[in-house]
Write a protein that holds these residues in place. Structure first.
Motif, mmCIF file in Angstrom:
data_model
loop_
_atom_site.group_PDB
_atom_site.id
_atom_site.type_symbol
_atom_site.label_atom_id
_atom_site.label_comp_id
_atom_site.label_asym_id
_atom_site.label_seq_id
_atom_site.Cartn_x
_atom_site.Cartn_y
_atom_site.Cartn_z
ATOM 1 N N LYS A 21 -54.224 54.607 43.420
ATOM 2 C CA LYS A 21 -54.861 53.622 42.309
ATOM 3 C C LYS A 21 -55.003 54.574 40.977
ATOM 4 O O LYS A 21 -54.963 54.085 40.057
ATOM 5 N N ASP A 74 -54.058 53.799 37.202
ATOM 6 C CA ASP A 74 -54.754 53.826 36.062
ATOM 7 C C ASP A 74 -54.255 54.703 35.108
ATOM 8 O O ASP A 74 -54.325 54.225 33.675
ATOM 9 N N SER A 104 -51.338 53.123 33.197
ATOM 10 C CA SER A 104 -51.506 52.004 32.514
ATOM 11 C C SER A 104 -52.091 52.277 31.204
ATOM 12 O O SER A 104 -52.297 51.266 30.263
ATOM 13 N N GLN A 159 -53.069 45.320 46.860
ATOM 14 C CA GLN A 159 -53.812 45.806 46.032
ATOM 15 C C GLN A 159 -53.128 46.533 45.051
ATOM 16 O O GLN A 159 -53.174 46.694 43.794
ATOM 17 N N SER A 189 -52.740 45.804 41.076
ATOM 18 C CA SER A 189 -52.948 46.949 40.012
ATOM 19 C C SER A 189 -51.666 47.079 39.163
ATOM 20 O O SER A 189 -52.016 47.173 37.806
#
Length: 188
Positions: free
Chosen positions: A90, A94, A97, A128, A132
Motif C-alpha cells: 500500500k 501511495d 500515486s 484493496q 488503491s
C-alpha cells in the motif's frame, strides 16, 4: 516502445523468504520469452510522508518511482495480512500515486497477483490493491483474479512447480502485455 516490453514486478512482502518475492521471480522466469521483468523489493522505501515529498524524496522512494515510470507495466504481488494487503505494498502505491494527478502510476497498465499459504490465495487482498490502484489512476488489467492458494507448494527453486498455476499467471502477463500494446497503438 522497444521490441521487448519492460515490466516491474513489485513484491509486497519484506520478509527474506517471502512468497511474494518467490512469485515475482517465478514470473520473471515464466515471462522471459515475452518481456523483460525486473523484480522490485520494497525494503528501502520509507513510509509515505508528504513532508519528505518535495523537490527531493528519500532515495528508496525516488528509485521506486523512477522504476514505475520507466516500466511499460507494473505487476503488484501481494500477500494477505489480516484479510488485506501488506502495508509495504500500500505504501508503494501511495508513493507511486504522487504528486496527485501526475504520479508514476497514472495511466500505467497494472496487474494484481496475490498469494497465500492458505486455501484462499490472498483473494481478500485483491480488492484493496485494485481499489488503491484505481484511485492512483493506474489501468488495472481486466483479468480473472490471480490468486495463488497453497503458494508454498506451487513454487520450488524459483520457478512454478505447478503448470496450471504457471499457465494462469502467464495468461495474466499476456493480458497486461496486450493492454500495453493497445496503449502504445493509441498513442501513435
Amino acid at each position: 516502445m522497444t521490441d521487448r516490453p519492460s515490466l516491474l514486478a513489485i513484491s509486497g512482502s519484506l520478509r527474506a523468504g517471502a512468497f511474494s518475492t518467490a512469485v515475482a521471480k517465478a514470473l520473471k522466469e515464466a515471462a522471459a520469452a515475452k518481456a523483460d521483468v525486473t523484480v522490485q523489493l520494497l525494503n528501502d522505501v520509507p513510509f509515505y510522508n508528504q513532508d519528505e515529498d518535495g523537490e527531493t524524496q528519500p532515495a528508496g522512494a525516488a528509485a521506486l518511482r523512477a522504476a514505475m515510470a520507466a516500466a511499460d507495466g507494473v505487476i503488484f504481488i501481494s500477500p494477505e495480512y489480516n484479510y488485506g494487503t501488506s502495508g509495504a505494498l500500500k505504501n508503494a502505491i501511495d508513493w507511486g500515486s504522487r504528486p496527485y494527478a501526475k504520479g508514476a502510476l497514472l495511466g500505467k497498465p497494472a496487474l494484481v497477483v496475490t498469494s497465500s499459504p492458505g486455501s484462499t490465495g490472498g483473494i481478500r487482498a485483491q480488492a484493496q490493491v485494485r481499489e488503491s490502484l484505481s484511485a492512483a489512476g493506474a489501468r488495472v488489467v481486466s483479468y480473472p483474479h490471480l490468486a495463488i492458494p497453497n503458494v508454498g507448494e506451487k513454487i520450488k527453486d524459483g520457478i512454478f512447480a505447478d503448470e496450471k498455476t504457471r499457465g494462469f499467471l502467464v495468461g495474466g502477463v499476456e493480458a497486461l502485455l496486450r493492454e500495453i500494446r493497445l496503449l502504445k497503438l493509441a498513442a501513435g
